[in-house]
Design a protein around this motif. Structure first.
Motif, PDB file in Angstrom:
ATOM      1  N   PHE A   1      66.199  63.768 -11.467  1.00  0.00           N
ATOM      2  CA  PHE A   1      66.436  62.847 -10.714  1.00  0.00           C
ATOM      3  C   PHE A   1      66.204  61.394 -10.541  1.00  0.00           C
ATOM      4  CE2 PHE A   1      65.112  60.859  -6.454  1.00  0.00           C
ATOM      5  CZ  PHE A   1      66.532  60.803  -5.834  1.00  0.00           C
ATOM      6  N   LEU A   2      64.928  61.177 -11.300  1.00  0.00           N
ATOM      7  CA  LEU A   2      64.189  59.904 -11.264  1.00  0.00           C
ATOM      8  C   LEU A   2      64.978  59.282 -12.457  1.00  0.00           C
ATOM      9  CD1 LEU A   2      60.401  60.769 -10.791  1.00  0.00           C
ATOM     10  CD2 LEU A   2      62.094  59.481  -9.400  1.00  0.00           C
ATOM     11  N   GLY A   3      65.389  59.924 -13.667  1.00  0.00           N
ATOM     12  CA  GLY A   3      65.515  59.413 -14.825  1.00  0.00           C
ATOM     13  C   GLY A   3      67.270  58.721 -14.590  1.00  0.00           C
ATOM     14  N   TYR A   4      68.110  59.783 -14.127  1.00  0.00           N
ATOM     15  CA  TYR A   4      69.471  59.377 -13.995  1.00  0.00           C
ATOM     16  C   TYR A   4      69.870  58.514 -12.844  1.00  0.00           C
ATOM     17  CZ  TYR A   4      70.418  63.248 -17.132  1.00  0.00           C
ATOM     18  OH  TYR A   4      70.641  64.001 -18.217  1.00  0.00           O
TER      19      TYR A   4
ATOM     20  N   LEU B   1      78.329  55.802 -11.289  1.00  0.00           N
ATOM     21  CA  LEU B   1      78.754  57.142 -10.572  1.00  0.00           C
ATOM     22  C   LEU B   1      78.174  58.502 -11.200  1.00  0.00           C
ATOM     23  CD1 LEU B   1      81.899  55.567  -9.113  1.00  0.00           C
ATOM     24  CD2 LEU B   1      79.956  56.322  -7.909  1.00  0.00           C
ATOM     25  N   PRO B   2      78.734  58.636 -12.432  1.00  0.00           N
ATOM     26  CA  PRO B   2      78.499  59.940 -13.198  1.00  0.00           C
ATOM     27  C   PRO B   2      76.910  60.225 -13.133  1.00  0.00           C
ATOM     28  CG  PRO B   2      79.365  58.376 -14.639  1.00  0.00           C
ATOM     29  CD  PRO B   2      79.591  57.725 -13.216  1.00  0.00           C
ATOM     30  N   LEU B   3      76.196  59.022 -13.402  1.00  0.00           N
ATOM     31  CA  LEU B   3      74.558  59.321 -13.490  1.00  0.00           C
ATOM     32  C   LEU B   3      74.191  59.555 -12.244  1.00  0.00           C
ATOM     33  CD1 LEU B   3      74.048  56.283 -15.717  1.00  0.00           C
ATOM     34  CD2 LEU B   3      73.539  58.875 -16.309  1.00  0.00           C
ATOM     35  N   ALA B   4      74.691  58.931 -10.859  1.00  0.00           N
ATOM     36  CA  ALA B   4      74.166  59.351  -9.427  1.00  0.00           C
ATOM     37  C   ALA B   4      74.474  60.738  -9.446  1.00  0.00           C
ATOM     38  CB  ALA B   4      74.555  58.383  -8.770  1.00  0.00           C
ATOM     39  N   ALA B   5      75.895  61.074  -9.818  1.00  0.00           N
ATOM     40  CA  ALA B   5      76.016  62.657  -9.462  1.00  0.00           C
ATOM     41  C   ALA B   5      75.061  63.566 -10.127  1.00  0.00           C
ATOM     42  CB  ALA B   5      77.540  62.874  -9.914  1.00  0.00           C
TER      43      ALA B   5
END
Length: 421
Positions: free
Chosen positions: A82-85, A169-173
């Motif tokens: 969660f923190l990294g992405y 967006l993909p990283l947030a997903a």
């Protein structure tokens, strides 16, 4: 007993969160070089760094799940994910994006270790009477996990192109998926670790077969991720499709993967593992060659859909094969980490090959590599099919402490279907 109690939801959720990063690799890498001042090769290198970090977590933690406990490691992995992405999604500074991707990748790998070890532990003999109700087939459990991650990835491929451009967006997903999986962690029991046994601390069983499979997996996985990492660019640049169309193809392809997973779960071990692994790898090689040479929508869709149909099927049998070599799941984790190590080089390898030789020749090289490694993988499956791993447990501490599977859950669950970095 209700169906809910018979399904392995905690491990399925962890499996989904751990594997999702590799499933979203094409859109993650593709958006890095469009949303940030990066070349295609540099974007591929970031994708490789993410997967390499995930593989490193697997190698470091493969034999330490019992020591730290599945609940603790799962929460650590989800927090890092969660923190990294999340951090990488919120910044446009390239070094910060790289750092976030590496931290998130390590978190994904940690979560995957917990899921893989727990699934492999399903093959262990039950320690309690109620445990007998648990599903004890690692192959079927992997199928269920692959169904979940394929369905989620397909939904994201349909959704992300409509939410706007940008790398975030993909990283947030990925970050939000880790957050959503957190509530499942209390159901990973932390009450007691399995008793120390001679089997637990002795030599790995079936070392030749395990080492051969682990040695073949990096090349097998590299070929898959090399194509997967540049598939978006093949659709956009060579097949001249829009991002919406490419996303729709990926969604349909992952839907085909769901059908393949369901088929693998229904087929089970009726054909053994050698035929699905050997013949399936040969079919994947042909699909890679077709996809890499596609210049229009029909060819691109045919190659991607066929490839995604066979890939999770073969992967499910490979995971099940690795789990069958050691009921404590050590070979499953080592083989999975070896696959991640090879897969880590995939995006960069695909970018370099495509940039220097073009997509069609890249596909031919990758297909040839797959045909070469299909032979030793099939040989391991044939050998393992003729051997039954003996169950020997000698308590080294208190004879009153029963040896238990590595993964108990708060309520008796059992695992149903599995399949596919």
């Amino acid at each position: 007993m209700s169906a809910r109690r018979l399904l392995p939801w905690p491990l399925v959720a962890l499996f989904t969160a751990g594997y999702l990063a590799s499933y979203l690799l094409p859109t993650t890498v593709g958006r890095l070089d469009t949303g940030l001042p990066l070349t295609a090769t540099q974007a591929g290198a970031i994708g490789s760094a993410l997967l390499l970090s995930s593989a490193a977590a697997g190698f470091l933690l493969a034999s330490r799940v019992d020591r730290f406990g599945p609940r603790t490691l799962a929460r650590l992995g989800l927090a890092l994910t969660f923190l990294g992405y999340g951090a990488a999604a919120l910044t446009g500074v390239v070094p910060a994006v790289v750092a976030g991707a590496v931290v998130g990748g390590f978190g994904s790998g940690t979560v995957t270790v917990v899921a893989a070890s727990g699934i492999a532990a399903l093959g262990a003999p039950p320690a309690r009477a109620e445990s007998r109700a648990w599903g004890r087939d690692p192959h079927r459990a992997t199928t269920l996990g692959l169904l979940a991650v394929s369905a989620l990835a397909g939904a994201l491929y349909l959704t992300i192109p409509h939410l706007g451009p940008g790398h975030g967006l993909p990283l947030a997903a990925l970050a939000l998926t880790a957050l959503a999986v957190w509530p499942f962690t209390p159901r990973l029991s932390a009450r007691t670790a399995p008793a120390r046994t001679a089997a637990a601390h002795g030599r790995l069983p079936q070392r030749r077969a395990g080492l051969l499979l682990a040695a073949a997996m990096p090349c097998w996985s590299l070929a898959q991720n090399a194509l997967w990492g540049v598939s978006g660019r093949i659709g956009l640049a060579q097949a001249h499709l829009t991002e919406v169309t490419v996303g729709a193809v990926f969604a349909v392809a992952l839907g085909a993967g769901l059908l393949g997973v369901l088929g693998a779960g229904a087929l089970g071990l009726r054909l053994g593992r050698a035929v699905p692994i050997g013949a399936g790898t040969a079919l994947i090689a042909a699909c890679i060659a077709v996809t890499a040479s596609a210049t229009d929508l029909p060819a691109f869709a045919a190659g991607e859909i066929s490839w995604n149909l066979f890939y999770p099927v073969v992967l499910s049998y490979v995971i099940g094969l690795a789990a069958s070599l050691d009921r404590r799941g050590r070979w499953a984790v080592f083989v999975g980490s070896a696959a991640s190590l090879g897969g880590a080089a995939g995006p960069l390898t695909g970018s370099v090959l495509a940039g220097s030789a073009g997509f069609p020749l890249m596909g031919q090289v990758l297909a040839a590599a797959l045909l070469v490694v299909a032979a030793p993988m099939t040989a391991v499956a044939l050998r393992a099919g003729r051997r039954i791993l003996p169950v020997v447990e000698v308590p080294l501490e208190s004879p009153a402490m029963p040896a238990r599977p590595a993964y108990d859950t708060a309520s008796p669950n059992s695992y149903a279907s599995t399949s596919a970095m």
